[in-house]
Design a protein around this motif. Sequence first.
Motif, short mmCIF file in Angstrom:
data_model
loop_
_atom_site.label_atom_id
_atom_site.label_comp_id
_atom_site.label_asym_id
_atom_site.label_seq_id
_atom_site.Cartn_x
_atom_site.Cartn_y
_atom_site.Cartn_z
N THR A 2 0.83 -1.21 0.00
CA THR A 2 0.00 0.00 0.00
C THR A 2 0.87 1.26 0.00
O THR A 2 1.75 1.44 0.84
CB THR A 2 -0.90 0.01 1.25
N GLY A 75 -7.82 1.90 -2.65
CA GLY A 75 -8.64 1.00 -1.85
C GLY A 75 -9.35 1.75 -0.74
O GLY A 75 -10.35 1.26 -0.21
N ALA A 76 -8.86 2.93 -0.41
CA ALA A 76 -9.48 3.78 0.60
C ALA A 76 -8.97 5.20 0.39
O ALA A 76 -7.95 5.42 -0.25
CB ALA A 76 -9.16 3.30 2.01
N TYR A 77 -9.73 6.16 0.91
CA TYR A 77 -9.40 7.57 0.73
C TYR A 77 -9.29 8.28 2.07
O TYR A 77 -9.91 7.88 3.07
CB TYR A 77 -10.50 8.28 -0.08
N ARG A 98 -16.50 4.89 -4.19
CA ARG A 98 -16.76 3.44 -4.16
C ARG A 98 -15.81 2.71 -3.22
O ARG A 98 -15.36 1.57 -3.49
CB ARG A 98 -16.67 2.84 -5.56
N ALA A 99 -15.47 3.37 -2.11
CA ALA A 99 -14.54 2.80 -1.13
C ALA A 99 -14.70 3.62 0.14
O ALA A 99 -15.31 4.70 0.11
CB ALA A 99 -13.11 2.90 -1.66
N GLY A 117 -20.71 1.64 -2.53
CA GLY A 117 -19.49 1.27 -1.82
C GLY A 117 -18.80 2.41 -1.09
O GLY A 117 -17.83 2.20 -0.36
N THR A 118 -19.29 3.66 -1.30
CA THR A 118 -18.66 4.78 -0.60
C THR A 118 -19.20 4.89 0.83
O THR A 118 -20.39 4.78 1.04
CB THR A 118 -18.95 6.11 -1.32
N ALA A 138 -7.74 -0.43 3.11
CA ALA A 138 -7.43 -0.37 1.67
C ALA A 138 -7.29 -1.73 1.00
O ALA A 138 -7.22 -1.80 -0.23
CB ALA A 138 -6.16 0.44 1.45
N LYS A 141 -4.59 -2.24 -1.66
CA LYS A 141 -4.50 -1.19 -2.69
C LYS A 141 -4.00 0.10 -2.03
O LYS A 141 -3.63 0.12 -0.86
CB LYS A 141 -5.87 -0.99 -3.34
#
Lengths: 231, 231
Positions: A2, A75-77, A98-99, A117-118, A138, A141
């Motif tokens: 990651t 994969g994440a924010y 979407r994450a 997915g968000t 994540a 990702k």
Amino acid sequence: MTKVTAQLSVSLDGCYAGPRHDGTGDWMHSAESHGFFRVTRWVTAAMSWRERQGFAGGEHDVNSEIVAESFGAAGAYVMGRRMADGGEVPWGDEPPFRAPVFVVTHRPRPTLLRQGGTSFTYVTDGVAAAVAQAREAAGGKDVAVAGGGSLVRQVLRAGLLDEVELHVVPVVLGDGLRLFDPDLGLDDFEAIEMSPIRVVPTPEVTHIRYAVRGRAPLVLDDRGRGTGTPE
Amino acid sequence: MTKVTAQLSVSLDGCYAGPRHDGTGDWMHSAESHGFFRVTRWVTAAMSWRERQGFAGGEHDVNSEIVAESFGAAGAYVMGRRMADGGEVPWGDEPPFRAPVFVVTHRPRPTLLRQGGTSFTYVTDGVAAAVAQAREAAGGKDVAVAGGGSLVRQVLRAGLLDEVELHVVPVVLGDGLRLFDPDLGLDDFEAIEMSPIRVVPTPEVTHIRYAVRGRAPLVLDDRGRGTGTPE
């Protein structure tokens, strides 16, 4: 593995929006918004963005692929509160992330679950905590720092940013919110060194991806010239 | 046809040198010089520069070719007084310009003739006059605005600059002398539009050449997004 990444559209003078809106009047009529929309125009035109948002039209092109790649890698924010609040209405029921999105804020708020997915989780114990939670979520990702510019700067300042991609738009705004500003806390003989790892030219915008090498002193070498490259 | 061009090495945050030296102590020990040497390090290392200056060694590489191309294209130069005075000793008897240099200044000084074709003519009636004299002297080649950054900005502000090449060095200085700053005199809903016409990536520096299109308003288009492209 990651990576913690960020990407930001900036003017030639390094601004990601016009001068900060002071809150009077509609943001859409402000200089801040006009600068922001100018530097993000290439994104709006890109088809991937439109597909995600349900728009029709646009073209499949390099810029569309770059937007799609950006979403696909994360994969994440991690996101700032001002950006999260400002996007809440425009993003609607099915935001494009979407994450899981981890919002850095001082003000608690219950987690929001959206369609597609968000989710928005409000993290009140600081930037590093939000980045750590995003890493866990994540799934191998990348963690993408979605913005705003102020948060990207905080993550960079904390030494947590691995890569940053600048979408350099060929416009000079003259003034505005800058990604790199004295809030970085660099002293006079100190710099942050990076390495360009990918350059994608297009007529509307030049995409340059950098690996962040880290802080290094600014020193003159034995020819009296600057080195400053960290070993 | 003669173009008026400029090229400048800048950090990722748009600085061509560190913060302005206030005159106390040696310039070589200042933050301004350390930033300047860091962003011009790629030039120092380039062989063309070394050949002109009489140094041995270095490599023939893309960066060397870009420096050589820059000198080769210019038939005459325009330069700021601070840069001209600062370079007088380092450039010695045979400065690298090998063409007439028109120095923009308020203080008259007799023309200096150096070896190898360089001359320094001190123009006291303004930037436009200096550019006009350089055009006449350029013999059909380009007029190059050699610097400093302040003069490049003045030429751009006056609408006299046709092309600018930025040598974007992957370092963040945090603060310093900026090429694009509020001295450009742009109001909040106004920008200067450019088009990228060449991008040359290297590990040390990303070279991006722009054609200057001109001032244009920042307006929202009918999708609520920024256009601002001049017709």
